[in-house]
Scaffold this motif. Structure first.
Motif, PDB file in Angstrom:
ATOM      1  N   SER A 116       3.552  39.249 -62.658  1.00 11.86           N
ATOM      2  CA  SER A 116       3.327  38.184 -63.715  1.00 11.86           C
ATOM      3  C   SER A 116       3.083  39.024 -65.026  1.00 11.86           C
ATOM      4  CB  SER A 116       1.948  37.351 -63.152  1.00 11.86           C
ATOM      5  OG  SER A 116       1.600  36.492 -64.315  1.00 11.86           O
ATOM      6  N   ARG A 117       3.981  38.868 -65.790  1.00  5.92           N
ATOM      7  CA  ARG A 117       3.919  39.351 -67.145  1.00  5.92           C
ATOM      8  C   ARG A 117       3.274  38.719 -68.213  1.00  5.92           C
ATOM      9  NH1 ARG A 117       7.233  44.137 -66.983  1.00  5.92           N
ATOM     10  NH2 ARG A 117       7.337  44.600 -64.995  1.00  5.92           N
ATOM     11  N   MET A 118       2.199  39.616 -69.017  1.00  2.57           N
ATOM     12  CA  MET A 118       1.682  38.799 -70.195  1.00  2.57           C
ATOM     13  C   MET A 118       2.731  38.537 -71.221  1.00  2.57           C
ATOM     14  SD  MET A 118      -1.152  40.713 -72.363  1.00  2.57           S
ATOM     15  CE  MET A 118      -0.853  40.715 -74.126  1.00  2.57           C
ATOM     16  N   LEU A 172       3.632  45.203 -82.556  1.00  8.59           N
ATOM     17  CA  LEU A 172       2.263  44.823 -81.733  1.00  8.59           C
ATOM     18  C   LEU A 172       3.009  44.402 -80.358  1.00  8.59           C
ATOM     19  CD1 LEU A 172       1.421  42.684 -84.777  1.00  8.59           C
ATOM     20  CD2 LEU A 172      -0.313  43.849 -83.662  1.00  8.59           C
ATOM     21  N   ALA A 173       2.802  45.181 -79.492  1.00 13.20           N
ATOM     22  CA  ALA A 173       3.544  45.181 -78.157  1.00 13.20           C
ATOM     23  C   ALA A 173       2.670  44.749 -76.752  1.00 13.20           C
ATOM     24  CB  ALA A 173       4.106  46.278 -77.834  1.00 13.20           C
ATOM     25  N   THR A 174       3.434  44.095 -76.007  1.00 10.11           N
ATOM     26  CA  THR A 174       2.915  43.679 -74.806  1.00 10.11           C
ATOM     27  C   THR A 174       2.960  44.924 -73.703  1.00 10.11           C
ATOM     28  OG1 THR A 174       4.955  43.277 -73.751  1.00 10.11           O
ATOM     29  CG2 THR A 174       3.706  41.103 -74.882  1.00 10.11           C
ATOM     30  N   PRO A 175       2.199  45.042 -72.669  1.00  8.82           N
ATOM     31  CA  PRO A 175       2.377  46.025 -71.755  1.00  8.82           C
ATOM     32  C   PRO A 175       3.782  46.134 -71.339  1.00  8.82           C
ATOM     33  CG  PRO A 175       0.624  44.916 -71.068  1.00  8.82           C
ATOM     34  CD  PRO A 175       1.118  44.135 -72.321  1.00  8.82           C
ATOM     35  N   THR A 176       4.691  45.265 -71.151  1.00 13.69           N
ATOM     36  CA  THR A 176       6.029  44.924 -70.703  1.00 13.69           C
ATOM     37  C   THR A 176       6.844  45.861 -72.019  1.00 13.69           C
ATOM     38  OG1 THR A 176       5.941  43.020 -69.509  1.00 13.69           O
ATOM     39  CG2 THR A 176       8.321  43.442 -70.552  1.00 13.69           C
ATOM     40  N   PRO A 192       2.267  47.329 -66.593  1.00 11.59           N
ATOM     41  CA  PRO A 192       2.610  45.917 -66.835  1.00 11.59           C
ATOM     42  C   PRO A 192       1.321  45.105 -66.129  1.00 11.59           C
ATOM     43  CG  PRO A 192       4.439  46.462 -65.318  1.00 11.59           C
ATOM     44  CD  PRO A 192       3.680  47.653 -65.847  1.00 11.59           C
ATOM     45  N   SER A 193       0.444  45.502 -65.141  1.00 14.95           N
ATOM     46  CA  SER A 193      -0.388  44.544 -64.509  1.00 14.95           C
ATOM     47  C   SER A 193      -1.745  44.707 -65.508  1.00 14.95           C
ATOM     48  CB  SER A 193      -0.906  44.929 -63.142  1.00 14.95           C
ATOM     49  OG  SER A 193      -1.213  46.529 -63.252  1.00 14.95           O
ATOM     50  N   VAL A 194      -1.840  45.481 -66.228  1.00 15.62           N
ATOM     51  CA  VAL A 194      -2.819  45.560 -67.391  1.00 15.62           C
ATOM     52  C   VAL A 194      -2.582  44.749 -68.513  1.00 15.62           C
ATOM     53  CG1 VAL A 194      -4.215  47.097 -68.918  1.00 15.62           C
ATOM     54  CG2 VAL A 194      -3.321  48.214 -67.004  1.00 15.62           C
ATOM     55  N   ASP A 195      -3.501  43.936 -68.723  1.00 20.06           N
ATOM     56  CA  ASP A 195      -3.227  42.941 -69.967  1.00 20.06           C
ATOM     57  C   ASP A 195      -4.057  43.361 -71.268  1.00 20.06           C
ATOM     58  OD1 ASP A 195      -1.956  40.969 -68.528  1.00 20.06           O
ATOM     59  OD2 ASP A 195      -3.579  39.261 -69.053  1.00 20.06           O
ATOM     60  N   CYS A 196      -3.000  43.600 -72.285  1.00 16.12           N
ATOM     61  CA  CYS A 196      -3.417  44.417 -73.282  1.00 16.12           C
ATOM     62  C   CYS A 196      -2.703  43.980 -74.624  1.00 16.12           C
ATOM     63  CB  CYS A 196      -4.028  45.756 -73.315  1.00 16.12           C
ATOM     64  SG  CYS A 196      -2.480  46.792 -73.052  1.00 16.12           S
ATOM     65  N   THR A 197      -2.916  44.305 -75.684  1.00 12.30           N
ATOM     66  CA  THR A 197      -1.845  44.534 -76.818  1.00 12.30           C
ATOM     67  C   THR A 197      -1.845  45.943 -77.374  1.00 12.30           C
ATOM     68  OG1 THR A 197      -2.592  42.071 -77.281  1.00 12.30           O
ATOM     69  CG2 THR A 197      -1.277  43.238 -79.065  1.00 12.30           C
ATOM     70  N   ARG A 257       3.016  33.004 -68.938  1.00 14.72           N
ATOM     71  CA  ARG A 257       3.264  34.071 -68.892  1.00 14.72           C
ATOM     72  C   ARG A 257       4.696  34.264 -68.148  1.00 14.72           C
ATOM     73  NH1 ARG A 257      -1.339  37.222 -68.025  1.00 14.72           N
ATOM     74  NH2 ARG A 257      -0.406  38.852 -66.805  1.00 14.72           N
ATOM     75  N   VAL A 258       5.403  35.376 -68.102  1.00 13.94           N
ATOM     76  CA  VAL A 258       7.001  35.512 -67.650  1.00 13.94           C
ATOM     77  C   VAL A 258       6.663  35.993 -66.096  1.00 13.94           C
ATOM     78  CG1 VAL A 258       8.853  36.531 -67.625  1.00 13.94           C
ATOM     79  CG2 VAL A 258       7.740  35.705 -69.618  1.00 13.94           C
TER      80      VAL A 258
END
Ligand SMILES: NC(=O)c1ccc[n+]([C@@H]2O[C@H](COP(=O)([O-])OP(=O)(O)OC[C@H]3O[C@@H](n4cnc5c(N)ncnc54)[C@H](O)[C@@H]3O)[C@@H](O)[C@H]2O)c1
Ligand SMILES: Nc1ncnc2c1ncn2[C@@H]1O[C@H](COP(=O)(O)OP(=O)(O)OP(=O)(O)O)[C@@H](O)[C@H]1O
Length: 281
Positions: A116-118, A172-176, A192-197, A257-258
């Motif tokens: 599950s991607r942020m 400004l990037a997502t973990p993906t 990718p399992s860490v949620d952050c910007t 989420r994706v």
């Protein structure tokens, strides 16, 4: 699952052949195609909004850009996406083309897990009005065009001023997205399992201004301060908007989420080893 939507890299004969084969092998499923593929194969042409509403599984035949396109097409719907790599790098399209039908059979039998991607919600504001609102899987990029002039990006997190980056731009990037443009700008690779910007200046003039990893629920604002006629906002490498002095770009984690179907034989670190050539197995 009854309705499968295929999103294919445009003008790719291999993708067209595979799409036709999927339809042939699964006559009991409703197999739909994105607009370009439907046109190329002479299948019924269905509007993006209807495709998104009907999809129960999306099969991507392409590279990372095609997967981003598919995620954007789905909007807020969390439908599993099976990414099959017909592109060059295929960081997110994990399944090699030889494994397409094995993996597809597993997924249709319900034998799969998703990553599950942020996503980020991004708003472009000008003069107090919201001009653009969008959802992002990879990155929000503010950067300048051809002229080699530095720009000022006043940046705050939850209203607290951080700095004014004098730089070519800000990502400004997502973990993906941490393994995409952000990585080239010196940013960290984030699981990718860490949620952050991840906030990264592009070629900052001050050497201590490095990437910052920010909790995903914080609101980051970047305001363009310098007089510049040649600065752009690029969302996921897909859409571009011209920026003006005083424009404010705001990002925060999206509630949507994706859902990427995971290849059970491939871990995130395996992908790093393979795609970034970190070593032999
Ligand atoms: N200097 C750079 O590294 C640079 C410059 C501009 C854009 N980009 C990236 O390109 C992305 C759009 O991708 P595209 O395929 O539509 O454009 P593209 O075809 O121009 O691809 C750029 C490259 O980035 C790779 N890529 C895309 N997303 C990735 C991810 N999450 N992890 C690792 N690699 C990834 C693609 O496979 C491709 O090799 C943007 O979101 C941006 O991050 C990178
Ligand atoms: N079905 C489609 N309909 C419309 N646009 C598409 C479709 N598939 C891909 N695109 C657009 O084309 C771009 C993908 O083209 P590109 O040649 O970069 O392939 P890719 O899938 O990213 O593979 P690569 O790994 O080679 O970069 C996407 O960024 C998207 O904007």
């Amino acid at each position: 699952m009854q309705t499968l939507v295929i999103v294919a890299k445009r003008d790719t004969p291999q993708a067209m052949a595979l799409a036709a084969e999927i339809r042939e092998r699964y006559p009991n499923l409703t197999v739909l195609a994105d607009r370009a593929l439907a046109h190329a194969l002479n299948w019924p042409r269905i509007e993006d909004r209807e495709l998104a509403a009907r999809a129960e599984l999306v099969v991507v035949l392409g590279g990372d850009g095609t997967l981003i396109y598919a995620a954007r097409l789905l909007g807020g719907r969390d439908v599993p996406i099976l990414g099959v790599n017909l592109g060059s790098l295929g960081f997110m399209t994990e399944v090699p083309v030889e494994e397409l039908f094995t993996r597809l059979a597993e997924v249709l039998a319900g034998n799969f897990h998703v990553d599950s991607r942020m996503k980020l919600s991004c708003r472009l504001m000008r003069g107090g009005k919201v001009l653009i609102e969008d959802e992002i899987l990879n990155d929000v990029v503010i950067n300048k065009g051809a002229l080699a002039r530095i720009a000022d990006h006043e940046t705050s997190i939850d209203g607290v001023p951080i700095t004014t980056y004098k730089a070519d731009g800000v990502i400004l990037a997502t973990p993906t997205g941490s393994t995409a443009y952000s990585l080239s700008a010196g940013g960290p690779i984030v699981h990718p399992s860490v949620d952050c910007t991840i906030l990264s200046p592009i070629c900052s003039h001050a050497l201590t201004q490095r990437s910052i990893v920010v909790p995903a629920d914080r609101t980051i604002r970047v305001t363009l301060k310098s007089e510049t006629a040649d600065t752009y906002l690029t969302l996921d490498g897909q859409t571009g908007h011209s920026l003006q002095t005083g424009d404010c770009i705001e990002v925060v984690r999206s509630p949507n989420r994706v859902e990427l179907v995971r290849n059970p034989r491939v871990a995130f670190f395996t992908i790093l080893r393979q795609k970034l050539h970190w070593g032999e197995r």
